[in-house]
Structure formats: structure tokens, C-alpha cells
Design an enzyme around this catalytic site. Structure first.
Site, PDB file in Angstrom:
ATOM      1  N   GLU A 372      38.490  48.479  41.204  1.00  0.00           N
ATOM      2  CA  GLU A 372      38.879  47.619  42.323  1.00  0.00           C
ATOM      3  C   GLU A 372      38.149  46.284  42.214  1.00  0.00           C
ATOM      4  OE1 GLU A 372      39.823  48.730  46.834  1.00  0.00           O
ATOM      5  OE2 GLU A 372      37.672  48.668  46.427  1.00  0.00           O
ATOM      6  N   GLN A 373      38.873  45.287  41.729  1.00  0.00           N
ATOM      7  CA  GLN A 373      38.282  43.959  41.620  1.00  0.00           C
ATOM      8  C   GLN A 373      39.256  42.927  42.144  1.00  0.00           C
ATOM      9  OE1 GLN A 373      39.351  44.032  36.899  1.00  0.00           O
ATOM     10  NE2 GLN A 373      37.415  43.167  37.469  1.00  0.00           N
TER      11      GLN A 373
END
Length: 532
Positions: A372-373
Site C-alpha cells: 500500500e503506497q
């Protein structure tokens, strides 16, 4: 005239289909979300991105997928009044195993809401669907043999264990015998099967030789779908290995007969340019989509100009030329993200960005994350370009919080100019790179921190073939920061090299907060200006 590539900048594995006088190409998106790009054209010259169908969690969730994993080699077809899309979600790249799951989804409109997927099998990647003229359907894919010595970095021939087919239906799934169709030519690495039928022959088109400079399109035919299949008299239909053509790395495509009786074949391709100081060629635009006109002789396909090397220019279906490249500038007024932008892996976009009154990125994990970026970016489509963004609102309180402008290939290959907080300095700009260091992902800090005043800061990147530099300003003239950078890192050939990197270069906006506080950064604009 058609000018190759027809889909520039990271558009590989083109699946080609005609519906009446409309033409569609679907290309791979790997770890970028939403999955699969579908383009439309009337003339084969100009193409418009019209859909990314894998746009919700039920269809695709790639959190945890490795770099160059995710969506490999979609197959787009049309039958029974619907579009059919076969796609592979690759969960592992390195090592003996691939863990590749194959699905089918359908939709009456290519830009509509696609059905929840049907999982078909996981025996190998590059799956496709063939609709026979008797109404039966066959699922075709490569079988991956994990007992061979191949790895994701340098796959050996015996890991590619042939092309198989089996009858399939929505109601009954896979039924009947598994048919071994073909093991390919001596070039090996046989993958990417597409089947079509003409004049009583079943034709099998495959890609061979790996996705680097030895890549090729090969063909075989049989009177019965189960075989036996005989190879093409020239062995390959398309191959640029060992030539000085500006088009290289040709392979993995599909045949279509046009509405007016012409014949074309798509292929993936690369356009290598010299690296820094003339060293080592590299493809900053990744694997792109090309097309060539083909002719039938003795019930075999051949390139219209002869030989195996496709042309840079060739006739299309109408007397039109390619549209000129145009700048694209966005203020993210909302409510939707402009279509050229994507993000990485997650279907839960609300956790990483919002659109409206600008683009707000929610700082999550680092640039090295597989989960999750907050990176929202678009493809590099030109060897020379400039991109700018305005970081309108960002107040970091620690060096663990950062936001800025990035050129990105994967977690081992990127350059960034970031606003962050440094002890004793406060809010400042820094340039940081990962120079292809696999597997350690070591960071290189370029130059000294530059203190920032309060308020917005404008960030700019200029790329000229193998050279890159960042600039910044706060109300005055543009100032360089971080020195000269090696743009060849941001390419298939950078770092681990072409056989372990299958995507392309992106440029976009990034925010992270590794403290876990989800600090937000608001960007008020982004612009991309193509050069030559």
C-alpha cells in the site's frame, strides 16, 4: 500511414480483436491498478484508451504481488454478443514457482462493468480463449514446470512445458481431455498462445525466446484442434534478433483480418537508445505495441514486406496520419482521476488518494512496499519530456514523512525529489534514488538538503534520453537540485535487466508516512510536456 509503435510507452502483450469495423487492443498492466488497458481504433493509426476493466477488488487485488507480477498477457475476444477477457494474476516471480491464477470475465460493452471473474486454472500464465465456429470454447495456456532449473531472472527452456488446450464453458468449467498442442521451436521459452481458424486450419501463434532482444513470434498449424501441429516454413513470423532495426524485442502478438479484407498482426516491441556516454542500449519506454501488415501464401502468414523485421511505417485503413503529441495538464478538480494515471496494486484507492480540489495523497508505506503506497503516476511515452507538479499543501514533522515528484520503474529503480523534514533544518527538499540495487534497494542521496519557505513548492523533472534532472521553485526561477541523474536506470534493462523487468517508466506524485500517521499531501496540478 501507421507509425510504430501504435501504443507508445509500456503497452506490452497486445491482444488484438475486431468487432465489425471497430478494433480493440488489450495490453498488460502488471502491478499497476486498475488492471488491463483496452484501446480502440477505427483506422489502426490512432488509438484511444477506453477502459481498464479490472477496477474493483472482486476482479483484482494485487497487494503483496512482486514487481513485474500481477496482470500478464490478457486475451480479449468477442463472441455471443459479449467481450471476453482472460487474464493472469501472477503472485510470484522469482524462484522455481510462478503461482499464476487465470480468470475469465465478460461484458457487453468494453467500457462497461465487467462480470465477477470465473477462476479457470493456475497451471501456467499467458492464457487465452478460443471460440470455435461450432460454438465450443477452448482454454489455452502455457504449462509452467517448477521442477526445471529456470528462475524468474533467467527462465530455462524446460520450465516452459508446452502449450495445452482444454474445452471450457461458463457453466461446466474445464471438461474433456487436456490436449498438448505444441512445444514450439528450438528457440524455446514458448509462451503467449493465441489460436484462430481459417480455411480449415487451426493456427497457433506463440511468443518465443524470452521477452528481451531474442524475442520472436512463431506460428504452427493443424487440421484438427488437437494437432499434430506443424511449424511455419520460416520458423518465425516476426523476429528482429541480430538486426540493426530501430524496432527490437519483437514478439507476443495476435492476428486480425480487417473488415475490408486486409490482414494485420500486432506485436510487442522496444525502441532501444544508447545509455550514458554511449554505453549499453536501454528501452526507457518499456515494451510497447507495434503492428505490421501480413499476407497469406500457401495458407501461411508472412510479413507483407518480406523477411521477419516489421516496418516503422506502413499503410493503415484510411488516409489519416497519427495525431501529434500534445501536452496534458490537470488540476484534479474532480471527481475522477484522469484516465492516463494509475497507482500500484491496491483496489482500495480511498486509502491512498482523493480527487477534488486537487489530488490529495495519503501517506502510507514506502516506495519499496508491495502492499500500500501512495504513488499516482502516468507512463513516460517519449524519449524527451518534462513533467511538473505543484505540491500545494504538505507539512512534514519528521523525516519519515515525505511527498514529491518521482520517476519510477519499480522499488529498485527510481529517482525522487521530496519535501520532508530534516532535524536541524526543518522542511526541506531532497533528491533520493535507488540505482537498480537488487535485492537490497540501497538509497543514494543526491546533493545537500535545500531549506524550503512556507507555502507551495513547484517541482519539475526534465528527461532527455539517458539524462535526467530535477528542478524546483518557490515564486522565482527554476533551480536545479540533486545534480545530473542517470535516466537509464528507469528502464527494462536497468538493475536486474530485461528478463526480470517487464513494465515501463512512470512519472508522478508520491507521498509516504512510514511513521504510520497517514500525513496527507495535496497536489494542485500535474503537467506532462512531450518532446521529441
Amino acid at each position: 500511414m501507421i507509425r510504430n509503435p501504435i501504443l507508445p510507452g509500456f503497452n506490452p502483450d497486445p491482444s488484438f480483436v475486431r468487432v465489425g469495423e471497430d478494433y480493440y487492443i488489450a495490453t498488460s498492466t502488471f502491478e499497476w491498478y486498475p488492471g488491463v488497458q483496452i484501446f480502440h481504433s477505427h483506422d489502426l493509426v490512432n488509438w484511444d484508451l477506453v477502459a481498464r476493466p479490472l477496477n474493483r477488488a472482486a476482479l483484482l487485488d494485487m497487494r503483496g504481488n512482486p514487481d513485474s507480477g500481477g496482470i500478464w498477457a490478457p486475451c480479449l475476444s468477442h463472441a455471443d454478443g459479449r467481450f471476453w477477457l482472460v487474464y493472469t494474476d501472477v503472485k510470484r516471480l522469482d524462484g522455481a514457482f510462478k503461482d499464476a491464477h487465470n480468470y475469465v470475465t465478460t461484458c457487453e460493452r468494453v467500457d462497461g462493468d465487467w462480470s465477477d471473474p470465473i477462476r479457470v486454472n493456475s497451471k501456467g500464465f499467458d492464457a487465452s480463449l478460443f471460440h470455435d465456429d461450432d460454438g465450443r470454447k477452448y482454454f489455452i495456456n502455457l504449462v509452467w514446470n517448477h521442477r526445471g532449473p529456470g528462475t524468474g531472472g533467467n527462465p530455462a527452456h524446460d520450465s516452459f512445458d508446452g502449450i495445452v488446450a482444454q474445452e471450457w464453458s461458463e457453466a461446466g468449467g474445464l471438461t474433456g481431455p487436456i490436449m498438448e498442442l505444441w512445444h514450439g521451436t528450438d528457440k524455446g521459452l514458448t509462451e503467449a498462445p493465441h489460436l484462430f481458424k481459417r480455411n480449415g486450419y487451426y493456427y497457433l501463434t506463440v511468443a518465443e525466446g524470452g521477452t528481451g532482444y531474442d524475442h520472436a513470434v512463431s506460428m504452427a498449424r493443424a487440421r484438427d484442434i488437437a494437432g499434430p501441429y506443424e511449424g511455419h516454413p520460416d520458423k518465425h513470423l516476426i523476429c528482429t534478433a541480430g538486426t540493426d532495426s530501430p524496432i527490437q524485442r519483437t514478439g507476443h502478438g495476435q492476428y486480425v483480418a480487417t473488415h475490408d479484407g486486409q490482414h494485420y498482426h500486432t506485436f510487442l516491441m522496444g525502441r532501444p537508445i544508447p545509455g550514458p556516454d554511449g554505453r549499453e542500449r536501454f528501452c526507457p519506454l518499456g515494451r510497447e505495441t507495434g503492428i505490421e501488415r501480413v499476407v497469406w501464401r500457401d495458407d501461411w502468414l508472412f510479413l507483407e514486406p518480406g523477411g521477419l523485421v516489421p516496418r516503422e511505417e506502413l499503410p493503415g485503413l484510411a488516409e489519416v496520419g497519427p495525431r501529434p503529441a500534445a501536452p496534458a495538464v490537470h488540476d484534479f478538480a474532480g471527481p475522477d482521476l484522469p484516465l492516463e494515471f494509475q497507482w500500484l496494486r491496491t483496489p482500495d484507492r480511498d486509502r491512498i488518494f482523493r480527487v477534488g480540489g486537487g489530488l490529495t495523497l495519503i501517506g502510507r508505506e514506502s516506495m519499496g512496499s508491495w502492499f500500500e503506497q501512495a504513488l499516482v503516476a502516468r507512463r513516460q511515452e517519449h524519449h524527451v519530456y518534462a513533467a511538473e507538479t505543484t505540491l500545494a499543501d504538505f507539512a512534514p514533522e519528521t523525516y519519515q514523512q515525505a511527498a514529491g515528484l518521482a520517476t519510477y520503474y519499480n522499488r529498485h529503480k527510481f529517482h525522487m525529489v521530496i519535501a520532508t523534514d530534516e532535524p536541524g533544518i526543518g522542511r526541506c527538499l531532497r533528491v533520493v534514488s535507488c540505482l537498480g540495487d537488487y535485492p537490497d534497494s540501497a538509497l543514494t542521496w543526491c546533493g545537500d538538503p535545500v531549506p524550503l519557505a512556507e507555502g507551495p513548492v513547484e517541482l519539475r523533472v526534465e528527461v532527455d534520453h539517458a539524462a535526467q534532472r530535477f528542478l524546483w521553485r518557490q515564486g522565482g526561477d527554476w533551480q536545479p537540485i540533486g545534480g545530473a541523474l542517470d535516466a537509464s536506470i528507469i528502464s527494462d534493462e536497468g538493475g536486474r535487466g530485461e528478463h526480470a523487468s517487464f513494465t515501463g517508466a512512470f512519472v508522478g506524485m508520491f507521498a509516504m508516512d512510514t511513521s504510520g500517521l497517514a500525513t496527507e499531501a495535496r497536489f494542485s496540478r500535474f503537467g506532462y510536456w512531450p518532446g521529441s
